[in-house]
Design a protein around this motif. Structure first.
Motif, mmCIF file in Angstrom:
data_model
loop_
_atom_site.group_PDB
_atom_site.id
_atom_site.type_symbol
_atom_site.label_atom_id
_atom_site.label_comp_id
_atom_site.label_asym_id
_atom_site.label_seq_id
_atom_site.Cartn_x
_atom_site.Cartn_y
_atom_site.Cartn_z
ATOM 1 N N ILE A 75 0.869 -1.173 0.000
ATOM 2 C CA ILE A 75 0.000 0.000 0.000
ATOM 3 C C ILE A 75 0.906 1.223 0.000
ATOM 4 C CG2 ILE A 75 -1.846 1.223 1.209
ATOM 5 C CD1 ILE A 75 -2.329 -1.651 2.535
ATOM 6 N N ASN A 76 0.721 2.078 -0.992
ATOM 7 C CA ASN A 76 1.605 3.229 -1.197
ATOM 8 C C ASN A 76 0.994 4.500 -0.623
ATOM 9 O OD1 ASN A 76 3.598 1.799 -2.930
ATOM 10 N ND2 ASN A 76 1.785 1.522 -4.185
ATOM 11 N N PHE A 77 1.821 5.239 0.127
ATOM 12 C CA PHE A 77 1.398 6.495 0.729
ATOM 13 C C PHE A 77 2.356 7.595 0.289
ATOM 14 C CE2 PHE A 77 -0.005 3.192 3.602
ATOM 15 C CZ PHE A 77 -1.285 3.587 3.964
ATOM 16 N N ASN A 78 1.816 8.729 -0.158
ATOM 17 C CA ASN A 78 2.622 9.916 -0.412
ATOM 18 C C ASN A 78 2.622 10.724 0.874
ATOM 19 O OD1 ASN A 78 3.512 9.927 -3.258
ATOM 20 N ND2 ASN A 78 1.323 9.637 -3.593
ATOM 21 N N VAL A 79 3.804 10.917 1.418
ATOM 22 C CA VAL A 79 3.953 11.550 2.724
ATOM 23 C C VAL A 79 4.783 12.814 2.577
ATOM 24 C CG1 VAL A 79 4.877 11.215 5.045
ATOM 25 C CG2 VAL A 79 3.829 9.300 3.845
ATOM 26 N N GLU A 80 4.325 13.875 3.221
ATOM 27 C CA GLU A 80 5.077 15.133 3.253
ATOM 28 C C GLU A 80 5.657 15.317 4.642
ATOM 29 O OE1 GLU A 80 2.184 18.123 2.272
ATOM 30 O OE2 GLU A 80 2.335 17.723 0.133
ATOM 31 N N CYS A 81 6.831 15.926 4.708
ATOM 32 C CA CYS A 81 7.432 16.273 5.991
ATOM 33 C C CYS A 81 8.417 17.413 5.769
ATOM 34 C CB CYS A 81 8.121 15.069 6.633
ATOM 35 S SG CYS A 81 9.525 14.416 5.720
ATOM 36 N N THR A 82 8.851 18.004 6.858
ATOM 37 C CA THR A 82 9.901 19.008 6.808
ATOM 38 C C THR A 82 11.165 18.329 7.296
ATOM 39 O OG1 THR A 82 8.327 20.773 7.251
ATOM 40 C CG2 THR A 82 10.661 21.267 7.634
ATOM 41 N N GLY A 83 12.199 18.356 6.480
ATOM 42 C CA GLY A 83 13.444 17.689 6.840
ATOM 43 C C GLY A 83 14.571 18.667 7.064
ATOM 44 N N THR A 84 15.417 18.343 8.029
ATOM 45 C CA THR A 84 16.672 19.052 8.196
ATOM 46 C C THR A 84 17.709 18.250 7.429
ATOM 47 O OG1 THR A 84 16.042 19.886 10.367
ATOM 48 C CG2 THR A 84 18.391 19.912 9.838
#
Length: 179
Positions: A75-84
């Motif tokens: 099951i594929n999820f497109n995930v957003e995050c803020t990365g350092t």
């Protein structure tokens, strides 16, 4: 600002495609976080750097949540995050702590995580430093300058990045001593 004055660390919005097995649906957010953790401290060519940390995880707003493609079990999820992200550049100045001091080079750990080295050619050609062997039974020694400066294990050293290498997720930096 010159390139040597710019920090190699910055924040960036990131989007990842995370594929999870059906058993992960009991805790999808926890499974997504665990999957993101596998990217930490590894060089990622998609971001041209090393992910140090992430926060503000959410499902991508413009994508469907949890898609199955081509009858695959994942099951594929497109995930957003803020990365350092750590993105060193040739010409930048960094500081490292000496963890190896031999006649061929000085080994450093920059920011406590990243391997760096300064070759002998940069040391002997920069201020006429000379290598001095350690005492009996010691494999390492120290570099001594004509001005009395001593570089040995535990010394903090400023250097300029000359080359950056990355292989299988590991970044190593080759530098030149700043005096």
């Amino acid at each position: 600002m010159t390139n040597s004055e710019v920090s190699p660390f910055f924040s960036q919005s990131l989007v990842y495609l995370i594929s999870l097995p059906p058993s992960a649906l009991a805790d999808p957010k926890g499974s997504i976080i665990a999957s993101l953790h596998t990217n930490i401290l590894k060089y990622d060519p998609r971001i041209s750097g090393v992910l140090i940390s992430f926060k503000d995880i959410s499902f991508a707003k413009d994508k469907c949540v949890g898609t199955i493609m081509n009858e695959q079990a994942w099951i594929n999820f497109n995930v957003e995050c803020t990365g350092t992200i750590f993105v060193p550049k040739v010409g930048q100045s960094l500081t490292g702590t000496v963890n190896k001091c031999s006649s061929g080079h000085i080994g450093l750990l920059a920011y406590g995580f990243f391997n760096a080295s300064i070759p002998e050619s940069s040391l002997s050609g920069n201020g006429n430093m000379k290598f001095s062997e350690g005492g009996e039974g010691e494999e390492e020694g120290e570099w001594k300058g004509e001005d009395g400066e001593i570089i040995g294990l535990g010394s903090n050293v400023n250097f300029v990045i000359k080359k950056i290498h990355h292989l299988e997720g590991v970044v190593s930096i080759e530098g030149e001593l700043i005096r």
